[in-house]
Design a protein around this motif. Structure first.
Motif, PDB file in Angstrom:
ATOM      1  N   ASN A   1      34.617 -30.248  12.938  1.00  8.43           N
ATOM      2  CA  ASN A   1      33.487 -29.623  14.591  1.00  8.43           C
ATOM      3  C   ASN A   1      32.008 -31.051  13.891  1.00  8.43           C
ATOM      4  O   ASN A   1      30.823 -31.028  14.606  1.00  8.43           O
ATOM      5  N   GLY A   2      31.852 -31.912  12.975  1.00  4.46           N
ATOM      6  CA  GLY A   2      31.466 -32.630  12.091  1.00  4.46           C
ATOM      7  C   GLY A   2      29.859 -32.586  11.795  1.00  4.46           C
ATOM      8  O   GLY A   2      29.265 -32.929  12.375  1.00  4.46           O
ATOM      9  N   MET A   3      29.640 -31.184  12.232  1.00  8.03           N
ATOM     10  CA  MET A   3      29.011 -29.975  10.872  1.00  8.03           C
ATOM     11  C   MET A   3      28.292 -30.370   9.975  1.00  8.03           C
ATOM     12  O   MET A   3      29.489 -30.674   9.003  1.00  8.03           O
ATOM     13  N   GLN A   4      27.117 -30.777   9.335  1.00  5.15           N
ATOM     14  CA  GLN A   4      26.587 -30.206   7.927  1.00  5.15           C
ATOM     15  C   GLN A   4      27.354 -28.650   7.189  1.00  5.15           C
ATOM     16  O   GLN A   4      26.789 -27.688   8.047  1.00  5.15           O
ATOM     17  N   VAL A   5      27.789 -28.879   5.942  1.00  7.31           N
ATOM     18  CA  VAL A   5      27.969 -27.863   5.494  1.00  7.31           C
ATOM     19  C   VAL A   5      27.848 -27.194   4.415  1.00  7.31           C
ATOM     20  O   VAL A   5      27.601 -28.125   3.495  1.00  7.31           O
ATOM     21  N   ILE A   6      27.058 -26.323   4.370  1.00  3.77           N
ATOM     22  CA  ILE A   6      26.541 -25.754   3.289  1.00  3.77           C
ATOM     23  C   ILE A   6      27.032 -24.426   2.762  1.00  3.77           C
ATOM     24  O   ILE A   6      28.191 -23.672   3.487  1.00  3.77           O
ATOM     25  N   GLY A   7      27.110 -24.822   1.273  1.00  2.98           N
ATOM     26  CA  GLY A   7      27.669 -23.248   0.527  1.00  2.98           C
ATOM     27  C   GLY A   7      26.285 -22.286   0.652  1.00  2.98           C
ATOM     28  O   GLY A   7      25.553 -22.634  -0.369  1.00  2.98           O
ATOM     29  N   HIS A   8      26.553 -21.048   0.630  1.00  2.00           N
ATOM     30  CA  HIS A   8      26.201 -19.851  -0.057  1.00  2.00           C
ATOM     31  C   HIS A   8      26.645 -19.081  -0.646  1.00  2.00           C
ATOM     32  O   HIS A   8      27.584 -18.760  -0.425  1.00  2.00           O
ATOM     33  N   CYS A   9      26.742 -18.436  -1.837  1.00  2.00           N
ATOM     34  CA  CYS A   9      25.664 -19.254  -2.557  1.00  2.00           C
ATOM     35  C   CYS A   9      26.206 -18.894  -3.954  1.00  2.00           C
ATOM     36  O   CYS A   9      26.664 -17.661  -4.573  1.00  2.00           O
TER      37      CYS A   9
END
Ligand code: G3I
Length: 385
Positions: free
Chosen positions: A97-105
């Motif tokens: 979906n073209g989104m920034q992907v953030i990893g937690h944690c």
């Protein structure tokens, strides 16, 4: 005849333009022009592409973070056992979906399976062994998603509100340098990924000052740290906006960006005097402590709307220092606050109701982000309680 033709064309142009105007603008199209705007997603949202929640996330946000599936407890519940499927699906969902992907944690005192800290006889491992395990854990997780995760919450909640180090197993067994080691290992595993420190109650001066000292220390040692996440599990009267404002400036002054990383608004009554986001606190359910189970009156909704506007005004004023604002749920139905610190309540924690309709304040926030800032200066002074 010609006249009728021209006027019908005109009418259809006007109707089309009006129709376009009627299309509600999204947070991503407006607020998202100033900094990334995101939300935490759970497995149900990721796994159900036809659901209203899934479509809502893709429509409103340009950044997503894993609410739970990348926590150590889920990824590695026992030594040598790895559960990748949910985290893999989350990353693929963000990418698709073209989104920034953030990893937690990566490193947290909570939600890490016990095996990490003990040997086969159940005895606490040595500093050397825990460093080895930390190194191997971070290398495996960050390495698996190398080039696909924009940024990682490397260390989560390492400080108490008085600015002292939390006595987690990481701290007790390894010592003060465990934070530095975690950042070193994460950078080694994916040199291009941004690295963050994340914590709650970050407007408490003793706490943000301690975090700022830690950030400066990491930078002095040449380690990569891109931003500090102020979780921002906020309330109607807490934090004080002036403290929150000062905390953003203090963090930015260390040379890193600020991320509002877990934003929500707890409007439900407190069962006791408590603050923060320590997940181990729990209290008994009573109907009095769940006042909006059947809905909310307009006056209360407006009061909550004002609080949201005050926060978003502050973020707009600090837009240069803020890299991202992420809600800690896609909508009210998904908020952890429905079950914490009292299970089974009806939280009004986000900007979207239980059917993912924007609350009326969303229009005001969008106007604020499209308008000129001078219109809001006065509001800021009056709201700075
Ligand atoms: O998925 C398991 C399921 O397999 C199991 O059967 C069930 C039984 O308890 O639990 C399910 O796990 C729950 C998990 O959420 C997923 O739904 C855990 O019990 C529950 O404790 C966990 O709560 C999460 C909490 O962190 C602890 O990890 C919340 O959803 C999540 O919103 C919350 O997020 C934290 C941030 O990571 C850090 N900052 C504070 C924030 C709020 O507490």
């Amino acid at each position: 005849m010609k006249k009728v033709h021209v006027s019908s064309i005109l009418l259809s142009v006007i109707l089309t333009l009006w129709g376009c105007n009627m299309q509600a603008q999204t947070l991503s199209e407006t607020v998202g022009q100033h900094f990334r705007i995101g939300c935490a997603v759970n497995n149900t949202i990721v796994q159900n592409p036809q659901s209203a929640a899934h479509k809502h996330v893709c429509n409103q946000f340009n950044s997503v973070v894993a609410e739970n599936c990348m926590k150590a407890q889920f990824l590695s519940p026992a030594e040598g056992v790895w559960n990748w499927s949910e985290a893999d699906a989350f990353v693929a969902f963000g990418e698709r979906n073209g989104m920034q992907v953030i990893g937690h944690c990566l490193i947290w005192h909570s939600q890490t399976a016990d095996w990490m800290f003990v040997d086969q006889d159940g005895k606490e491992v040595s500093r050397e062994i825990l460093i080895q395990r930390m190194h191997w854990y971070i290398r495996t997780v960050v390495g698996r998603y190398k080039g696909r995760i924009a940024g990682w919450d490397v260390c989560n909640e390492c400080f108490e509100d008085d600015g002292t180090r939390r006595q987690s197993p990481w701290q007790r067994i390894i010592g003060d340098d465990y934070i530095e080691l975690a950042f070193r290992f994460a950078h080694e595993a994916d040199p291009d990924a941004e690295l963050y420190y994340n914590d709650y109650s970050m407007s408490v001066p003793a706490k943000y000052e301690a975090v700022c000292r830690m950030v400066s220390d990491l930078k002095k040692k040449g380690l990569r740290i891109d931003a500090v996440g102020m979780q921002s599990h906020n309330g109607l009267t807490w934090p004080k906006l002036s403290n929150y404002d000062r905390a953003i400036d203090a963090i930015a002054a260390t040379g890193v960006k600020v991320i509002i990383s877990e934003l929500d608004l707890n409007v439900l009554p407190n069962p006791d005097t408590f603050s923060g986001a320590e997940v181990t606190q729990f209290y008994e359910y009573t109907p009095e402590l769940d006042p909006y189970a059947k809905g909310m009156d307009r006056t209360t909704e407006d009061l909550i709307g004002e609080r949201w506007q005050a926060f978003f005004l502050l973020y707009r004023q600090h837009a240069e220092q803020i890299a991202r604002v992420t809600f800690w749920a896609a909508g009210d139905a998904d908020s952890w606050l429905n079950d914490w610190p009292i299970p089974g309540r009806h939280a009004y924690a986000t900007l979207f109701d239980r059917d993912y309709n924007p609350k009326s304040v969303v229009k005001e926030i969008i106007k604020m982000y499209e308008g000129q800032m001078y219109r809001y200066r006065y509001v800021r002074r009056t709201k700075d309680k």
